[in-house]
Design a protein around this motif. Structure first.
Motif, short mmCIF file in Angstrom:
data_model
loop_
_atom_site.label_atom_id
_atom_site.label_comp_id
_atom_site.label_asym_id
_atom_site.label_seq_id
_atom_site.Cartn_x
_atom_site.Cartn_y
_atom_site.Cartn_z
N TYR A 408 -1.24 13.75 -12.16
CA TYR A 408 -0.70 14.46 -13.30
C TYR A 408 0.76 14.06 -13.44
CZ TYR A 408 1.74 18.15 -15.83
OH TYR A 408 2.56 18.81 -16.70
N GLY A 409 1.19 13.69 -14.66
CA GLY A 409 2.56 13.26 -14.88
C GLY A 409 2.76 11.81 -14.48
N SER A 410 4.01 11.45 -14.23
CA SER A 410 4.35 10.09 -13.79
C SER A 410 5.45 10.18 -12.74
CB SER A 410 4.80 9.22 -14.96
OG SER A 410 6.06 9.66 -15.45
N LEU A 411 5.63 9.08 -11.99
CA LEU A 411 6.61 9.07 -10.92
C LEU A 411 8.05 9.22 -11.42
CD1 LEU A 411 5.12 6.35 -8.56
CD2 LEU A 411 5.54 8.74 -7.98
N ILE A 412 8.29 8.94 -12.72
CA ILE A 412 9.65 9.07 -13.26
C ILE A 412 9.84 10.40 -13.99
CG2 ILE A 412 9.95 6.58 -13.47
CD1 ILE A 412 9.39 6.86 -16.47
N SER A 413 8.80 11.24 -14.01
CA SER A 413 8.94 12.55 -14.67
C SER A 413 9.53 13.56 -13.68
CB SER A 413 7.58 13.02 -15.18
OG SER A 413 6.66 13.17 -14.11
N ASN A 414 9.82 14.76 -14.20
CA ASN A 414 10.45 15.78 -13.36
C ASN A 414 9.51 16.40 -12.35
OD1 ASN A 414 12.83 15.37 -14.74
ND2 ASN A 414 12.57 17.11 -16.11
N PHE A 415 8.19 16.28 -12.60
CA PHE A 415 7.21 16.81 -11.64
C PHE A 415 5.97 15.94 -11.69
CE2 PHE A 415 4.10 19.62 -9.75
CZ PHE A 415 4.82 20.22 -8.73
N TYR A 416 5.48 15.56 -10.50
CA TYR A 416 4.36 14.62 -10.42
C TYR A 416 3.46 14.98 -9.24
CZ TYR A 416 1.91 10.16 -9.59
OH TYR A 416 0.96 9.19 -9.39
N VAL A 417 2.14 14.90 -9.46
CA VAL A 417 1.16 15.16 -8.40
C VAL A 417 0.15 14.02 -8.39
CG1 VAL A 417 -0.56 16.75 -7.46
CG2 VAL A 417 1.40 17.65 -8.72
N GLU A 418 -0.15 13.52 -7.20
CA GLU A 418 -1.15 12.44 -7.08
C GLU A 418 -2.02 12.71 -5.84
OE1 GLU A 418 -1.02 7.95 -5.47
OE2 GLU A 418 0.07 8.22 -7.36
N VAL A 419 -3.33 12.50 -6.00
CA VAL A 419 -4.29 12.64 -4.91
C VAL A 419 -5.06 11.32 -4.78
CG1 VAL A 419 -6.33 13.85 -4.07
CG2 VAL A 419 -4.53 15.12 -5.23
N THR A 420 -5.04 10.72 -3.59
CA THR A 420 -5.69 9.43 -3.37
C THR A 420 -6.56 9.48 -2.13
OG1 THR A 420 -3.85 8.22 -4.40
CG2 THR A 420 -5.32 6.96 -2.98
N SER A 421 -7.80 8.96 -2.25
CA SER A 421 -8.71 8.84 -1.11
C SER A 421 -9.09 7.36 -0.95
CB SER A 421 -9.98 9.66 -1.33
OG SER A 421 -9.68 11.04 -1.39
N THR A 422 -8.95 6.85 0.27
CA THR A 422 -9.27 5.46 0.57
C THR A 422 -10.31 5.41 1.69
OG1 THR A 422 -7.02 4.80 -0.02
CG2 THR A 422 -8.35 3.20 1.19
N SER A 423 -11.44 4.73 1.43
CA SER A 423 -12.49 4.57 2.44
C SER A 423 -12.50 3.13 2.93
CB SER A 423 -13.86 4.93 1.85
OG SER A 423 -13.87 6.27 1.40
N PHE A 424 -12.65 2.94 4.23
CA PHE A 424 -12.64 1.61 4.83
C PHE A 424 -14.05 1.21 5.26
CE2 PHE A 424 -8.38 3.19 5.14
CZ PHE A 424 -7.59 2.08 4.88
N VAL A 425 -14.27 -0.10 5.31
CA VAL A 425 -15.58 -0.62 5.68
C VAL A 425 -15.87 -0.32 7.15
CG1 VAL A 425 -17.00 -2.70 5.87
CG2 VAL A 425 -15.45 -2.41 3.91
N ASN A 426 -14.90 -0.59 7.99
CA ASN A 426 -15.06 -0.37 9.43
C ASN A 426 -14.19 0.80 9.88
OD1 ASN A 426 -16.76 -2.68 9.70
ND2 ASN A 426 -14.92 -3.98 9.62
N GLU A 427 -14.48 1.31 11.07
CA GLU A 427 -13.71 2.43 11.61
C GLU A 427 -12.30 2.00 11.96
OE1 GLU A 427 -15.62 4.39 14.80
OE2 GLU A 427 -17.33 5.08 13.60
N LEU A 428 -11.36 2.97 11.79
CA LEU A 428 -9.95 2.72 12.12
C LEU A 428 -9.74 2.98 13.61
CD1 LEU A 428 -8.35 4.59 9.10
CD2 LEU A 428 -8.78 2.15 9.28
N GLU A 429 -9.23 2.00 14.29
CA GLU A 429 -8.98 2.14 15.73
C GLU A 429 -7.48 2.18 15.99
OE1 GLU A 429 -10.92 -0.97 17.81
OE2 GLU A 429 -12.95 -0.38 17.21
N ASN A 430 -7.05 3.16 16.79
CA ASN A 430 -5.63 3.31 17.17
C ASN A 430 -4.74 3.31 15.92
OD1 ASN A 430 -6.36 3.29 19.93
ND2 ASN A 430 -6.35 1.04 19.92
#
Length: 529
Positions: A408-430
């Motif tokens: 919602y909004g933009s990074l240059i506006s007075n208020f901004y909200v962003e939700v991001t989900s990233t899924s990987f092919v393999n498991e994350l180690e360490n």
């Protein structure tokens, strides 16, 4: 004798082991009366890659955090202080606190707190007379009845101003406009005179060169070229060429595509073509303009009285007349009304209710709880977040399975909200949280052209998923006022075996309403396993 030696060695080894713990906890007292404060201090014998916790207090919730003080650096030691208090008598245990040092977990000792009641002697307590009733502070509803007087007064003022300053018939004078093709050729000549190539300003040169051809296409061919990408523009021209019989040759369209792609490489990929290639692109642009103009107008109806190749078009425009006195009177009236209204209701009320403080409106409106992405992030926001298209680069597809972003909004506006989900092919180690957070901050800094300062992070556990909450300050120029504003970034970064989930919130540092909105959003976040 041998057994004693073994026991001694065992005890020495145990003491040596306990001394390896670089984390300790100290308090100024463990016994307080209701409402008094305890200074709770966590000390770490390390200064690099240390993450202090968000305090986990007693299970009954009777002990509260009054204030979390900034981290102090004392020689080769870090100290984090918290002020604690309680308003219920009894004994409460502050559990062990988790501290990360170089991504290794260390725990403090638990703490037993005694809270005693305050004895009140009602016999010796001095009596005071009953205080008089205080009046409630006035609010806007108390002045609504004045609107019935204000409305007719405003109508009367508007009628008077209309009678005084009503528009009268004005003499007209011709206004001259240059034909699009001549304007484009003139701009090409001015571009040559700037000698940008000799100053090695290739990026600026290509930006102006493509703007010339795009502006011409938008004005003469009536295609939205300025806001279109290269591929979108070429596709639109091809569609118009087929449906409207524009007559633009495929060779001309191909030349336009190649020039725009070359410009894109210069502007966005830092490509540096040689001088001969640049001059060739400049010649091609001139040929494109002439060929397009010829193709577009060759089939126009000859019965038109205007010749499209004339250098100028004439349009009747009103003759401007000095209205300085009228503008001065209007300015004085608006100024007096503004000062009077602000003085009567108060500046804060005017700012929140009339100027349009967006975060003030967010606090009072209906909020929405939704789940975004997969795996989902449940979050409560004042506006429903909009999905954004994210294209995974080919070189990252073997690593990243899917990316979803809502904002919602933009990074240059007075208020901004962003939700991001990233899924990987393999498991994350360490997984290295510091590296992941650093990468995210660098990407944001590059997008808005700023640098982050006063970074602070704490451990945050959400539904068993480990993460970090990071806050940072940064300066950003307001695109409207061109003034530098102080802003705050809040980043929640969570990672499990195959997923990374992020919530980004930016706000003005001076906006108190934004702080409340931010806190409500952060508190509502829930990660679905």
């Amino acid at each position: 004798m041998k057994k004693r030696v073994v026991y001694i060695l065992f005890l020495i080894g145990f003491v040596g082991f306990t001394q390896e713990n670089p984390v300790s906890v100290e308090t100024d007292t463990t016994t307080i009366k209701i409402g008094e404060q305890i200074q709770y201090k966590i000390a770490v014998n390390e200064t690099n890659n240390v993450v202090f916790p968000k305090l986990q207090l007693d299970s009954l919730g009777k002990v509260e955090v009054v204030e979390s003080l900034p981290i102090d650096t004392i020689k080769n030691r870090l100290e984090k202080k918290y002020l604690l208090t309680s308003f219920d008598s009894g004994q409460y245990v502050v559990p062990k606190q988790l501290v990360l040092i170089n991504n290794k977990q260390f725990f403090t000792d638990s703490l037993l707190v005694h809270v005693a009641t305050v004895k009140v002697d009602t016999l010796k307590q001095k009596m005071f007379p009953i205080k008089s009733i205080k009046k409630e502070p006035k609010i806007f509803d108390d002045y609504k009845h004045l609107l019935w007087w204000l409305i007719p007064i405003l109508i009367l003022v508007a009628v008077i101003l209309y009678v005084i300053f009503r528009k009268k018939k004005k003499n007209t004078a011709p206004k001259v406009y240059i034909a699009p093709i001549n304007e484009a050729l003139q701009r090409l000549k001015e571009l040559d005179d700037k000698q940008l190539l000799q100053q090695n300003k290739i990026k600026i040169y290509y930006s102006e060169l493509t703007d010339i051809v795009r502006t011409y296409i938008e004005k003469d061919v009536h295609i939205p070229a300025l806001e279109s990408t290269t591929n979108e523009l070429i596709e639109t021209i091809n569609d118009f060429n087929e449906s409207s019989n524009l007559g633009i040759s495929k060779e001309t369209i191909q030349q336009l595509k190649e020039v725009l792609q070359s410009a894109d490489l210069v502007k966005f990929a830092k490509s540096k073509p040689i001088i001969d290639e640049i001059r060739n692109d400049r010649t091609i642009v001139e040929d494109i303009l002439k060929n397009t103009q010829h193709a577009v107008h060759i089939n126009e109806v000859k019965e038109k009285n205007k010749n499209v190749n004339d250098e100028v078009f004439v349009e009747i425009a009103p003759k401007k007349k000095s209205n300085l006195i009228k503008y001065i009177l209007i300015f004085i009236a608006v100024f007096i009304i503004g000062i009077g209204t602000a003085g009567y209701f108060g500046y804060s009320y005017i700012k929140d209710k009339f100027i349009g403080n967006i975060t003030s409106e967010m606090k009072d409106k209906q909020w929405y709880t939704s789940s975004y992405g997969y795996p989902a992030i449940s979050i409560e926001t004042p506006e429903i977040l909009q999905v954004q298209s994210v294209e995974i680069p080919d070189n990252l597809k073997p690593i990243i399975e899917d990316v979803t972003t809502y904002n919602y909004g933009s990074l240059i506006s007075n208020f901004y909200v962003e939700v991001t989900s990233t899924s990987f092919v393999n498991e994350l180690e360490n997984f290295d949280f510091n590296a992941g957070i650093k990468s995210t901050l660098q990407q944001i800094a590059q997008k808005v052209g700023t640098t982050f300062t006063n970074l602070y992070q704490e451990i945050r556990i959400n539904n068993g998923i480990e993460g970090r909450i990071v806050t940072a300050n940064y300066e950003l120029k307001n695109p409207v006022t061109q003034e530098m504003n102080s802003n705050i970034l809040t980043l929640l970064f969570f990672a499990d075996t195959k997923n990374i989930r992020q919530v980004i919130i930016t706000q003005l540092a001076s906006d108190k309403n934004a702080e409340e909105v931010n806190e409500r959003i952060v508190t509502s976040i829930s990660l679905n396993p």
